[in-house]
Design an enzyme around this catalytic site. Structure first.
Site, PDB file in Angstrom:
ATOM      1  N   ILE A 205     116.227  -3.373  23.582  1.00 43.35           N
ATOM      2  CA  ILE A 205     114.783  -3.691  23.613  1.00 43.35           C
ATOM      3  C   ILE A 205     114.429  -4.289  22.257  1.00 43.35           C
ATOM      4  O   ILE A 205     114.729  -3.687  21.230  1.00 43.35           O
ATOM      5  CB  ILE A 205     113.903  -2.416  23.713  1.00 43.35           C
ATOM      6  CG1 ILE A 205     114.474  -1.395  24.688  1.00 43.35           C
ATOM      7  CG2 ILE A 205     112.466  -2.760  24.069  1.00 43.35           C
ATOM      8  CD1 ILE A 205     113.891  -0.026  24.432  1.00 43.35           C
ATOM      9  N   HIS A 206     113.821  -5.469  22.260  1.00 45.99           N
ATOM     10  CA  HIS A 206     113.436  -6.008  20.959  1.00 45.99           C
ATOM     11  C   HIS A 206     112.231  -6.929  20.975  1.00 45.99           C
ATOM     12  O   HIS A 206     111.677  -7.250  19.942  1.00 45.99           O
ATOM     13  CB  HIS A 206     114.601  -6.775  20.332  1.00 45.99           C
ATOM     14  CG  HIS A 206     114.817  -8.128  20.937  1.00 45.99           C
ATOM     15  ND1 HIS A 206     115.287  -8.295  22.206  1.00 45.99           N
ATOM     16  CD2 HIS A 206     114.594  -9.375  20.459  1.00 45.99           C
ATOM     17  CE1 HIS A 206     115.361  -9.588  22.481  1.00 45.99           C
ATOM     18  NE2 HIS A 206     114.944 -10.275  21.441  1.00 45.99           N
ATOM     19  N   ARG A 207     111.803  -7.371  22.173  1.00 52.87           N
ATOM     20  CA  ARG A 207     110.736  -8.378  22.199  1.00 52.87           C
ATOM     21  C   ARG A 207     109.400  -7.825  21.764  1.00 52.87           C
ATOM     22  O   ARG A 207     109.103  -6.649  21.988  1.00 52.87           O
ATOM     23  CB  ARG A 207     110.559  -8.903  23.621  1.00 52.87           C
ATOM     24  CG  ARG A 207     111.590  -9.874  23.950  1.00 52.87           C
ATOM     25  CD  ARG A 207     111.337 -10.600  25.226  1.00 52.87           C
ATOM     26  NE  ARG A 207     112.548 -11.309  25.517  1.00 52.87           N
ATOM     27  CZ  ARG A 207     112.905 -12.432  24.911  1.00 52.87           C
ATOM     28  NH1 ARG A 207     112.101 -13.016  24.062  1.00 52.87           N
ATOM     29  NH2 ARG A 207     114.056 -12.985  25.181  1.00 52.87           N
ATOM     30  N   ARG A 238     113.337  -4.288  14.618  1.00 53.72           N
ATOM     31  CA  ARG A 238     111.912  -4.317  14.984  1.00 53.72           C
ATOM     32  C   ARG A 238     111.556  -3.070  15.815  1.00 53.72           C
ATOM     33  O   ARG A 238     110.526  -2.427  15.617  1.00 53.72           O
ATOM     34  CB  ARG A 238     111.613  -5.574  15.817  1.00 53.72           C
ATOM     35  CG  ARG A 238     110.136  -5.710  16.201  1.00 53.72           C
ATOM     36  CD  ARG A 238     109.958  -6.338  17.574  1.00 53.72           C
ATOM     37  NE  ARG A 238     110.516  -7.667  17.691  1.00 53.72           N
ATOM     38  CZ  ARG A 238     109.836  -8.800  17.528  1.00 53.72           C
ATOM     39  NH1 ARG A 238     108.563  -8.771  17.268  1.00 53.72           N
ATOM     40  NH2 ARG A 238     110.423  -9.950  17.671  1.00 53.72           N
ATOM     41  N   ASP A 278     115.422  -6.344  27.598  1.00 54.40           N
ATOM     42  CA  ASP A 278     114.371  -7.367  27.617  1.00 54.40           C
ATOM     43  C   ASP A 278     114.895  -8.642  26.955  1.00 54.40           C
ATOM     44  O   ASP A 278     114.137  -9.558  26.666  1.00 54.40           O
ATOM     45  CB  ASP A 278     113.094  -6.867  26.926  1.00 54.40           C
ATOM     46  CG  ASP A 278     113.287  -6.589  25.447  1.00 54.40           C
ATOM     47  OD1 ASP A 278     114.414  -6.720  24.935  1.00 54.40           O
ATOM     48  OD2 ASP A 278     112.292  -6.225  24.786  1.00 54.40           O
TER      49      ASP A 278
END
Ligand code: UDP
Length: 359
Positions: A205-207, A238, A278
């Site tokens: 997950i990073h968006r 992030r 994602d």
């Protein structure tokens, strides 16, 4: 001497550039790399240069960590400075990050033609910073290397067609084939983490859309908590920052690890029973390795995988939706499709750019 300057800055761009740089080297094209510094941690940047044998960047701008406007503005200024001194024949950019847009804008304003790898992808969601970056880059590029026929149609719908557009296939497919074989012998990640094949799910997950809203992050974690089994999660910087800011704790079935190098990532993907992500790149890698995938978004640029049943979308707006999609995806396969070319996208890109330079 004729030369190309390639602008890169973020993890997926290092992987894409690795295969294209190798094709340039095989064709005696002089390429110099400019690293904006968007991703700078050892495990988000250096590891890729080392293990994928990417040539060292000639310039490292050290620009990262700011807002989109700050980063893009500073990058344009610094890239322009390099381009004015170097006067390359072409500037090559990849994908959809702030580094992509900055490289493209700096170049076209100096009348240096821009080639865009991964042209024509669209999510049709203009709230995504990536969508803005890719649309604008496509509209100033002189050569557009599209990865799929769908990408070619999106460009045509926006009035971009003809000899400038070339469907070369997906450089990520080249990378999966080349490094996928290498990973089998070079990666020891399964034994390091004491994992056996097909005993875990793999998640990334990073968006901004998934991580910036704490409610969204909470839904994802609650969805993961309902999964019966281990989920290995290489935590993007992030995401780590957002989790900590929101005071969120990871569920007990999550095995959080630092981001890994590409060879370890490929190994983790190949041996997962399910991939949940994602990420644009990871969705496709799930398909390359024929692993069922759930994408934590309400839309995707890679629609062919959803249509063929290899990927399912689960918007991160509720834990139940995510948990149900993960359960439903387990053990599934999709239709036999081959939308990403023949594994030689990089060779086609190098050949076309050579022709352009020679003409
Ligand atoms: N990746 C990696 N290590 C990790 C997580 C991802 O090497 O810990 C790779 C992954 O295999 C894929 C690329 O990074 O090739 C995807 O990058 P990311 O998800 O950051 O960006 P996106 O593809 O969404 O643009």
């Amino acid at each position: 001497m004729k030369k190309i300057i390639t602008v890169i800055g973020a993890r997926p761009q290092f992987i894409k550039a690795a295969v294209v740089s190798r094709a340039f080297a095989a064709n005696n094209v002089v390429e110099k790399l400019l690293h904006t510094g968007q991703h700078f941690d050892t495990n988000m940047s250096d590891v890729f240069f080392d293990e994928l044998e990417i040539p060292r960047p000639t310039w490292h701008l050290g620009i990262g960590g700011g807002s989109h406007g700050q980063n893009t503005g500073r990058m344009i200024e610094a890239i322009e400075h390099v381009l004015m001194q170097e006067r390359p024949d072409w500037v090559l950019v990849y994908g959809d990050t702030d580094s992509t847009l900055a490289g493209a804008l700096a170049a076209v304003k100096l009348h240096i033609p821009v080639a865009h790898v991964e042209a024509g992808l669209r999510s049709f969601n203009r709230r995504m910073p990536e969508e803005i970056n890719r649309v604008l880059t496509d509209h100033v590029a002189s050569l557009l290397f599209a990865p799929t026929t769908a990408a070619v149609s999106h460009l045509a719908d926006e009035g971009i067609s003809g000899a400038a557009v070339l469907n070369v296939g997906d450089v990520m497919f080249d990378a999966a084939l080349f490094y996928g074989a290498k990973a089998e012998t070079a990666s020891a990640i399964l034994s390091t983490l004491s994992l056996t094949s097909k005993s875990y799910a793999l998640a990334t997950i990073h968006r901004a859309e998934s991580t910036d809203d704490p409610d969204c992050l909470r839904h994802i974690l609650n969805g993961f908590a309902q999964f019966a089994g281990i989920i290995v999660l290489p935590v993007h910087p992030r995401t780590r920052a957002r989790l900590s800011a929101a005071g969120l704790r990871l569920p007990d079935n999550i095995r959080a690890i630092e981001p890994v190098g590409y060879l370890d990532m490929v190994m983790l993907e190949k041996n997962a029973r399910l991939i949940v992500t994602d990420s644009g790149g990871v969705q496709k890698e799930a398909f390359f390795h024929r692993i069922p995938c759930v994408t934590l978004r309400s839309e995707t640029e890679w629609t062919e995988l959803v249509e063929a049943g290899w990927n399912r979308l689960a918007a991160p707006s509720g834990a139940e939706t995510i948990a149900q999609a993960m359960q439903a995806a387990l053990g599934t396969t999709g239709k036999s499709i081959a939308p990403y070319g023949d594994g030689n996208a990089a060779g086609k890109i190098a050949t076309r750019l050579l022709e352009e330079i020679a003409s």
